[in-house]
Design a protein around this motif. Structure first.
Motif, mmCIF file in Angstrom:
data_model
loop_
_atom_site.group_PDB
_atom_site.id
_atom_site.type_symbol
_atom_site.label_atom_id
_atom_site.label_comp_id
_atom_site.label_asym_id
_atom_site.label_seq_id
_atom_site.Cartn_x
_atom_site.Cartn_y
_atom_site.Cartn_z
ATOM 1 N N TRP A 34 -1.194 -11.578 14.516
ATOM 2 C CA TRP A 34 -1.494 -10.525 15.274
ATOM 3 C C TRP A 34 -0.122 -9.784 16.096
ATOM 4 N N GLY A 35 0.895 -10.490 16.131
ATOM 5 C CA GLY A 35 2.040 -9.950 16.754
ATOM 6 C C GLY A 35 2.758 -8.835 15.614
ATOM 7 N N ALA A 38 0.381 -5.640 15.432
ATOM 8 C CA ALA A 38 0.524 -4.881 16.509
ATOM 9 C C ALA A 38 2.124 -4.182 16.208
ATOM 10 N N ALA A 41 1.701 -1.473 13.669
ATOM 11 C CA ALA A 41 0.944 -0.481 14.252
ATOM 12 C C ALA A 41 1.587 0.415 14.773
ATOM 13 N N MET A 42 2.362 0.038 16.019
ATOM 14 C CA MET A 42 3.405 0.674 16.711
ATOM 15 C C MET A 42 4.410 1.515 15.833
ATOM 16 N N GLY A 46 0.456 4.229 14.911
ATOM 17 C CA GLY A 46 -1.071 3.981 14.845
ATOM 18 C C GLY A 46 -1.711 3.978 13.526
ATOM 19 N N GLY A 49 -3.343 0.901 12.414
ATOM 20 C CA GLY A 49 -3.905 -0.041 13.497
ATOM 21 C C GLY A 49 -5.139 -0.684 13.065
ATOM 22 N N LEU A 52 -5.541 -4.280 13.323
ATOM 23 C CA LEU A 52 -5.874 -5.094 14.451
ATOM 24 C C LEU A 52 -7.502 -5.391 14.660
#
Length: 164
Positions: A34-35, A38, A41-42, A46, A49, A52
């Motif tokens: 998950w980290g 994320a 994605a950042m 995005g 994204g 996620l």
């Protein structure tokens, strides 16, 4: 090769302890996935994204279990730590990728059903769960397998015996 009921003594306790170890490892692995998703994605503003949105809570445990059981170790890390190994019921060999996937997927469905199907080992002298039965696998102590390997006869028969 016949498997006697006394060879399953302690397997249920070991499986429960193995589950706790695997759950902890999956928790850490989930945080990393998950980290990482994320962070990715950042970093891409995005564009990725959608990672996620994947059902990681279902995919990760199935991948973890399938790839672990189908590996040369023939066990999840928790099972290996507790001295357990998964074997094919027919011939005592390591389970195939299909057996590992079937077992892991049915285990996930058992959890989704409130865990009720996981009570089956309480009524089986071989301490088998329903996902063991339907995937054609057995969970044995590694010490039993090592002892069998040292006294292996020239002809090999399956581990099949009746459950009850």
């Amino acid at each position: 090769m016949q498997v006697t009921p006394d060879e399953f003594d302690g397997v249920l306790r070991r499986r429960l302890a193995a589950w706790a170890v695997d759950a902890l490892l999956l928790l850490v692995l989930s945080w990393l996935v998950w980290g990482g998703a994320a962070l990715l994605a950042m970093m891409t503003i995005g564009l990725v994204g959608g990672l996620l949105l994947l059902p990681w809570a279902l995919l990760l445990p199935i991948l973890y279990g399938t790839l672990s059981i189908a590996s040369p170790l023939s066990a999840t890390p928790g099972q290996a730590l507790m001295g357990l190994a998964v074997r094919s019921e027919l011939d005592g060999s390591a389970p195939t990728l299909g057996q590992a996937f079937t077992s892991t997927t049915l285990y996930a469905l058992s959890i989704a059903a409130g865990g009720v199907p996981l009570l089956a080992p309480l009524f089986s002298h071989r301490r088998r769960t329903l996902h063991d039965l339907f995937s054609g696998t057995l969970v044995l102590r590694s010490a039993t397998l090592a002892r069998r390997a040292s006294t292996k006869p020239s002809s090999t028969r399956g581990l099949a015996a009746e459950d009850g």
